[in-house]
Design a protein around this motif. Sequence first.
Motif, short mmCIF file in Angstrom:
data_model
loop_
_atom_site.label_atom_id
_atom_site.label_comp_id
_atom_site.label_asym_id
_atom_site.label_seq_id
_atom_site.Cartn_x
_atom_site.Cartn_y
_atom_site.Cartn_z
N ASN A 143 0.88 -1.16 0.00
CA ASN A 143 0.00 0.00 0.00
C ASN A 143 0.93 1.22 0.00
O ASN A 143 1.42 1.64 1.04
CB ASN A 143 -0.89 -0.01 1.24
CG ASN A 143 -1.83 1.19 1.29
OD1 ASN A 143 -1.49 2.28 0.85
ND2 ASN A 143 -3.00 0.98 1.84
N TRP A 144 1.19 1.75 -1.19
CA TRP A 144 2.18 2.81 -1.35
C TRP A 144 1.81 4.08 -0.58
O TRP A 144 2.68 4.73 0.00
CB TRP A 144 2.39 3.13 -2.82
CG TRP A 144 3.09 2.02 -3.52
CD1 TRP A 144 2.55 1.10 -4.36
CD2 TRP A 144 4.48 1.69 -3.41
NE1 TRP A 144 3.51 0.21 -4.79
CE2 TRP A 144 4.71 0.55 -4.23
CE3 TRP A 144 5.55 2.23 -2.71
CZ2 TRP A 144 5.96 -0.03 -4.35
CZ3 TRP A 144 6.80 1.64 -2.85
CH2 TRP A 144 6.99 0.53 -3.65
N GLU A 145 0.55 4.45 -0.57
CA GLU A 145 0.14 5.68 0.12
C GLU A 145 0.44 5.59 1.62
O GLU A 145 1.07 6.48 2.19
CB GLU A 145 -1.35 5.94 -0.10
CG GLU A 145 -1.83 7.25 0.48
CD GLU A 145 -3.30 7.48 0.19
OE1 GLU A 145 -4.00 7.94 1.11
OE2 GLU A 145 -3.74 7.22 -0.95
N SER A 146 0.02 4.50 2.24
CA SER A 146 0.29 4.33 3.68
C SER A 146 1.78 4.21 3.94
O SER A 146 2.32 4.80 4.88
CB SER A 146 -0.41 3.08 4.21
OG SER A 146 -1.80 3.21 4.14
N LEU A 148 4.36 5.34 2.22
CA LEU A 148 5.08 6.61 2.06
C LEU A 148 4.81 7.56 3.22
O LEU A 148 5.72 8.24 3.69
CB LEU A 148 4.74 7.25 0.71
CG LEU A 148 5.29 6.49 -0.50
CD1 LEU A 148 4.74 7.09 -1.80
CD2 LEU A 148 6.80 6.47 -0.51
N CYS A 149 3.58 7.57 3.71
CA CYS A 149 3.27 8.41 4.88
C CYS A 149 4.02 7.94 6.12
O CYS A 149 4.59 8.74 6.86
CB CYS A 149 1.76 8.41 5.16
SG CYS A 149 0.81 9.32 3.93
N LEU A 150 4.04 6.64 6.34
CA LEU A 150 4.79 6.09 7.47
C LEU A 150 6.29 6.39 7.33
O LEU A 150 6.95 6.77 8.30
CB LEU A 150 4.57 4.59 7.59
CG LEU A 150 3.18 4.15 8.05
CD1 LEU A 150 3.00 2.65 7.84
CD2 LEU A 150 2.96 4.53 9.51
N LEU A 152 7.74 8.83 5.66
CA LEU A 152 7.99 10.25 5.84
C LEU A 152 8.01 10.60 7.33
O LEU A 152 8.88 11.35 7.79
CB LEU A 152 6.93 11.09 5.11
CG LEU A 152 7.07 12.59 5.23
CD1 LEU A 152 8.40 13.07 4.64
CD2 LEU A 152 5.90 13.29 4.54
N GLY A 153 7.07 10.04 8.07
CA GLY A 153 7.05 10.28 9.52
C GLY A 153 8.33 9.79 10.19
O GLY A 153 8.90 10.47 11.06
#
Length: 177
Positions: A143-146, A148-150, A152-153
């Motif tokens: 799941n690329w969206e999740s 990438l958000c993780l 970045l954090g």
Amino acid sequence: LWQYARRGTLDRRFVILLAVGAIPLTYVGATAATYMPAVLLRRAFALFLVLLASYSAWSVMRPRLLSEGSQIARLHPGFYSVVGAIGGFGSGFFGVGGASFAIPTLTLLFGLPQVRAQALGLALVFPAIVIAIPTYAHAGAVNWESGLCLGLGGVLSVHIGVGLAHRLPEHTLQIGR
């Protein structure tokens, strides 16, 4: 890795030894996980967490359980590749776990200070990024969206954790692992 290297707590020779073992078994672990039924993978992960928690607790308590004059035998750094292989498989198979296994092993069996072990444990994250993520992506399991958000954090906050690791006492770090 860069934050630990910047502070002088990352030994590049040992990173290479860990990577030699980690790289092939990260791929093996990730490939095996993509073929495993989800329910079996969840059960295996639960068992892994129980074993890892037990191992971590034992590694913190073992030095205290030894008598005053006892010495813990230290393994030769050549065995770092074995630690890398086991950690790499865990990272590939479960997506996490390589560093969680490597850190207590490096402190207990190799006698490394906790901060240096943490720096080396993070070296097992690199094969997971370079090898496991494409393997899972090829299987359609990312799941690329999740992700990438993780990611970045993590990138934005890692300097806080590394700074704390360098300021906290050794025993506090060992208990916190």
